[in-house]
Write a protein that holds these residues in place. Structure first.
Motif, PDB file in Angstrom:
ATOM      1  N   GLU A  72      23.681  37.755  44.154  1.00 13.86           N
ATOM      2  CA  GLU A  72      22.929  38.987  43.917  1.00 13.86           C
ATOM      3  C   GLU A  72      23.736  40.118  44.540  1.00 13.86           C
ATOM      4  N   THR A  73      24.461  40.832  43.729  1.00 13.89           N
ATOM      5  CA  THR A  73      25.339  41.874  44.238  1.00 13.89           C
ATOM      6  C   THR A  73      25.516  42.968  43.198  1.00 13.89           C
ATOM      7  N   LYS A  74      25.843  44.159  43.636  1.00 16.62           N
ATOM      8  CA  LYS A  74      26.132  45.250  42.703  1.00 16.62           C
ATOM      9  C   LYS A  74      27.519  45.085  42.107  1.00 16.62           C
ATOM     10  N   GLU A  75      28.426  44.494  42.888  1.00 16.00           N
ATOM     11  CA  GLU A  75      29.791  44.346  42.401  1.00 16.00           C
ATOM     12  C   GLU A  75      29.878  43.198  41.401  1.00 16.00           C
ATOM     13  N   LEU A  76      30.779  43.339  40.477  1.00 11.77           N
ATOM     14  CA  LEU A  76      31.014  42.264  39.518  1.00 11.77           C
ATOM     15  C   LEU A  76      32.430  41.764  39.682  1.00 11.77           C
ATOM     16  N   ILE A  77      32.635  40.508  39.334  1.00  9.21           N
ATOM     17  CA  ILE A  77      33.986  39.958  39.335  1.00  9.21           C
ATOM     18  C   ILE A  77      34.570  40.268  37.972  1.00  9.21           C
ATOM     19  N   GLY A  78      35.553  41.148  37.962  1.00 12.71           N
ATOM     20  CA  GLY A  78      36.145  41.595  36.706  1.00 12.71           C
ATOM     21  C   GLY A  78      37.255  40.699  36.208  1.00 12.71           C
ATOM     22  N   GLY A  79      37.812  39.861  37.089  1.00 11.44           N
ATOM     23  CA  GLY A  79      38.882  38.977  36.676  1.00 11.44           C
ATOM     24  C   GLY A  79      39.449  38.212  37.848  1.00 11.44           C
ATOM     25  N   THR A  80      40.430  37.379  37.550  1.00 11.46           N
ATOM     26  CA  THR A  80      41.072  36.562  38.573  1.00 11.46           C
ATOM     27  C   THR A  80      42.577  36.573  38.369  1.00 11.46           C
ATOM     28  N   VAL A  81      43.296  36.363  39.458  1.00 12.20           N
ATOM     29  CA  VAL A  81      44.751  36.251  39.428  1.00 12.20           C
ATOM     30  C   VAL A  81      45.134  35.171  40.434  1.00 12.20           C
ATOM     31  N   ILE A  82      46.153  34.388  40.133  1.00 11.54           N
ATOM     32  CA  ILE A  82      46.678  33.405  41.080  1.00 11.54           C
ATOM     33  C   ILE A  82      48.090  33.817  41.452  1.00 11.54           C
ATOM     34  N   LEU A  83      48.318  33.965  42.762  1.00  6.13           N
ATOM     35  CA  LEU A  83      49.647  34.286  43.284  1.00  6.13           C
ATOM     36  C   LEU A  83      50.144  33.134  44.136  1.00  6.13           C
ATOM     37  N   ASP A  84      51.443  32.915  44.138  1.00  6.85           N
ATOM     38  CA  ASP A  84      52.081  31.925  45.000  1.00  6.85           C
ATOM     39  C   ASP A  84      52.940  32.693  45.997  1.00  6.85           C
ATOM     40  N   CYS A  85      52.487  32.755  47.236  1.00  6.08           N
ATOM     41  CA  CYS A  85      53.156  33.529  48.286  1.00  6.08           C
ATOM     42  C   CYS A  85      53.318  32.651  49.527  1.00  6.08           C
ATOM     43  N   PRO A  86      54.302  32.932  50.352  1.00  5.42           N
ATOM     44  CA  PRO A  86      54.500  32.132  51.557  1.00  5.42           C
ATOM     45  C   PRO A  86      53.380  32.290  52.582  1.00  5.42           C
ATOM     46  N   THR A  87      52.737  33.472  52.605  1.00  4.10           N
ATOM     47  CA  THR A  87      51.722  33.706  53.638  1.00  4.10           C
ATOM     48  C   THR A  87      50.532  34.467  53.063  1.00  4.10           C
ATOM     49  N   LEU A  88      49.411  34.357  53.760  1.00  2.00           N
ATOM     50  CA  LEU A  88      48.223  35.133  53.407  1.00  2.00           C
ATOM     51  C   LEU A  88      48.515  36.624  53.505  1.00  2.00           C
ATOM     52  N   GLU A  89      49.275  37.018  54.511  1.00  2.00           N
ATOM     53  CA  GLU A  89      49.601  38.431  54.702  1.00  2.00           C
ATOM     54  C   GLU A  89      50.332  39.011  53.490  1.00  2.00           C
ATOM     55  N   GLU A  90      51.247  38.238  52.919  1.00  2.00           N
ATOM     56  CA  GLU A  90      51.971  38.725  51.739  1.00  2.00           C
ATOM     57  C   GLU A  90      51.033  38.828  50.541  1.00  2.00           C
ATOM     58  N   ALA A  91      50.156  37.845  50.367  1.00  2.00           N
ATOM     59  CA  ALA A  91      49.190  37.897  49.263  1.00  2.00           C
ATOM     60  C   ALA A  91      48.275  39.111  49.417  1.00  2.00           C
ATOM     61  N   VAL A  92      47.850  39.396  50.639  1.00  2.00           N
ATOM     62  CA  VAL A  92      47.002  40.566  50.903  1.00  2.00           C
ATOM     63  C   VAL A  92      47.763  41.855  50.589  1.00  2.00           C
ATOM     64  N   ALA A  93      49.023  41.913  50.956  1.00  2.00           N
ATOM     65  CA  ALA A  93      49.832  43.104  50.677  1.00  2.00           C
ATOM     66  C   ALA A  93      49.950  43.333  49.172  1.00  2.00           C
ATOM     67  N   PHE A  94      50.145  42.275  48.404  1.00  2.00           N
ATOM     68  CA  PHE A  94      50.220  42.409  46.951  1.00  2.00           C
ATOM     69  C   PHE A  94      48.866  42.826  46.381  1.00  2.00           C
ATOM     70  N   ALA A  95      47.784  42.268  46.910  1.00  4.64           N
ATOM     71  CA  ALA A  95      46.444  42.630  46.443  1.00  4.64           C
ATOM     72  C   ALA A  95      46.173  44.113  46.679  1.00  4.64           C
ATOM     73  N   ALA A  96      46.663  44.633  47.794  1.00  2.51           N
ATOM     74  CA  ALA A  96      46.453  46.046  48.116  1.00  2.51           C
ATOM     75  C   ALA A  96      47.155  46.969  47.130  1.00  2.51           C
ATOM     76  N   ARG A  97      48.137  46.466  46.423  1.00  6.89           N
ATOM     77  CA  ARG A  97      48.879  47.276  45.442  1.00  6.89           C
ATOM     78  C   ARG A  97      48.216  47.262  44.070  1.00  6.89           C
ATOM     79  N   HIS A  98      47.233  46.371  43.866  1.00  6.46           N
ATOM     80  CA  HIS A  98      46.559  46.278  42.563  1.00  6.46           C
ATOM     81  C   HIS A  98      45.711  47.531  42.345  1.00  6.46           C
ATOM     82  N   PRO A  99      45.770  48.129  41.160  1.00  2.00           N
ATOM     83  CA  PRO A  99      45.007  49.362  40.919  1.00  2.00           C
ATOM     84  C   PRO A  99      43.510  49.225  41.169  1.00  2.00           C
TER      85      PRO A  99
END
Length: 121
Positions: A72-99
Motif C-alpha cells: 500500500e504505497t503512493k509510489e509505483l514500481i515503474g520498471g527493473t534493471v539488473i546491474l553486475d557491479c563489484p560493490t553495492l557502492e558502485e551500484a548505488v552510484a550508477f542508480a543515482a545517475r538514472h534520470p
C-alpha cells in the motif's frame, strides 16, 4: 555481484515528457561499461497487478488473489534493471545517475546467489 534496481516514482511527480525522453543515455552508458545484465523492463500501472497468496487450508491450500499490488504505497514500481557491479557502492552510484532518481526513488538490492547461505539466516 548482481543488483536489482527497482525504479519507483510518485506518478504525480513524473514530468510530462519523461517517457519521451526515456533514460537519457543511461542505458547505453551502462551497456558501454559492461554492467547492464538485464531488466530495463517497464511495468504497467499498479491497478493492472494481482497479488497471489497461498495459505494452508483445512482440506486444501487456500488461494487468495487480490487486485492491485502487495504494498500500500503512493509510489509505483515503474520498471527493473539488473546491474553486475563489484560493490553495492558502485551500484548505488550508477542508480543515482538514472534520470528517474530525480523525481522518484531507486531501490538497489543485491540479488541472492543460491550457492551461498540465505541472506536471512
Amino acid at each position: 555481484m548482481k543488483f536489482l534496481l527497482l525504479i519507483c516514482a510518485d506518478p504525480t511527480q513524473v514530468p510530462d515528457d519523461a517517457f519521451a525522453r526515456g533514460c537519457e543515455g543511461w542505458t547505453e552508458e551502462m551497456q558501454r561499461r559492461g554492467v547492464l545484465q538485464g531488466g530495463g523492463t517497464g511495468l504497467h500501472a499498479p491497478a493492472a497487478a494481482r497479488t497471489v497468496r497461498v495459505r494452508p487450508g483445512v482440506d486444501d491450500d487456500e488461494i487468495s488473489i487480490t487486485d492491485g499490488p502487495f504494498a500500500e504505497t503512493k509510489e509505483l514500481i515503474g520498471g527493473t534493471v539488473i546491474l553486475d557491479c563489484p560493490t553495492l557502492e558502485e551500484a548505488v552510484a550508477f542508480a543515482a545517475r538514472h534520470p528517474s532518481a530525480r523525481y522518484g526513488a531507486i531501490e538497489v538490492r543485491p540479488i541472492w546467489d543460491p550457492a551461498t547461505p540465505p541472506p536471512w539466516s
